[in-house]
Scaffold this motif. Structure first.
Motif, mmCIF file in Angstrom:
data_model
loop_
_atom_site.group_PDB
_atom_site.id
_atom_site.type_symbol
_atom_site.label_atom_id
_atom_site.label_comp_id
_atom_site.label_asym_id
_atom_site.label_seq_id
_atom_site.Cartn_x
_atom_site.Cartn_y
_atom_site.Cartn_z
ATOM 1 N N LEU A 117 2.304 -28.951 7.017
ATOM 2 C CA LEU A 117 1.718 -29.844 5.826
ATOM 3 C C LEU A 117 1.555 -31.447 6.994
ATOM 4 N N THR A 168 -2.254 -22.628 8.316
ATOM 5 C CA THR A 168 -2.100 -22.193 6.615
ATOM 6 C C THR A 168 -0.842 -21.413 6.312
ATOM 7 N N ARG A 185 2.747 -22.970 6.746
ATOM 8 C CA ARG A 185 3.107 -24.080 5.711
ATOM 9 C C ARG A 185 4.527 -23.715 4.982
ATOM 10 N N PRO A 186 5.375 -24.361 4.596
ATOM 11 C CA PRO A 186 5.140 -25.973 4.499
ATOM 12 C C PRO A 186 5.322 -26.724 5.961
#
Length: 228
Positions: free
Chosen positions: A19, A12, A15-16
């Protein structure tokens, strides 16, 4: 000794970039992060490797395959739900340990390090114990994690605290008696420390927790420039 690479995180903080790509497959210096681990393990003589995965894990299996092109034999421990570090390792124990209950090497998949692995293969923690590689505290984690004595014992509290590098040798008995499916590793380590079963050593070489896009870019620049 067998080895496990922890690669089940959601990524997380990255990210991005994560993704559509699992963090272990992000590239630095023209190579995926996880490939550096595999190559260093094989160079140290560790060819039997277990990799756990969850988020986009099918991409990891498709890219690495059975490990033959690296000179390794890779097996996978797929997780359908988040198990945290401790739960992920315990789930993979049947792949890591035979009846001899041997200790095994564990590497966090989102770190980069030149720490020599061969000396770690000589570590023999007592049943229920562990050996941790600790490093100087980075700027983003100044309080550290554990204390390392001059005798090589690791404790939860102490004046000279260092940061756990994510490189360790663990015994399967460390996970005995845990009923939970998903659980963190740190509480088990602290319990073992209280019993005097955790030793440690200082990291030798370069180390980076590649947890954010900025750190990934900085590492890529260092590797591309040949400064590491």
């Amino acid at each position: 000794m067998k080895a496990m690479i922890l690669a089940a995180g959601l990524g997380t903080r990255m990210r991005p970039l994560t993704l559509n790509t699992p963090k272990p497959l992000l590239q630095v210096g023209g190579k995926c992060l996880i490939e550096y681990h595999i190559e260093r393990l094989v160079a140290a003589g560790v060819t039997d490797i277990v990799i756990n995965h969850a988020w986009l894990g099918e991409q990891i299996e498709a890219y690495l395959g059975d490990g033959a092109r690296y000179g390794a034999h890779i097996r996978y421990s797929a997780e359908s739900e988040p198990l945290e570090t401790g739960g992920g390792i315990r789930k993979a124990l049947p792949l890591l340990c035979g009846r001899d209950k041997s200790a095994f090497l564990v590497l966090n998949g989102d770190l980069f390090s030149t720490q020599p692995l061969l000396p770690l293969l000589q570590q023999c923690p007592p049943p229920g114990g562990a050996h941790l590689v600790l490093t100087e505290n980075p700027s983003w984690h100044p309080e550290g994690d554990f204390a390392l004595s001059e005798q090589g014992q690791v404790s939860a509290e102490g004046a000279s605290r260092l940061t756990f590098s994510g490189i360790s040798v663990l015994t399967p008995e460390l996970f005995a008696g845990v009923d939970a499916t998903a659980f963190a590793l740190a509480p088990l380590l602290r319990e073992a420390m209280a019993q005097g079963r955790v030793t440690g050593s200082r990291l030798d070489g370069y180390w980076e927790d590649v947890g954010t896009p900025d750190r990934l870019r900085a590492l890529d620049q260092r590797l591309s420039a040949g400064t590491i």
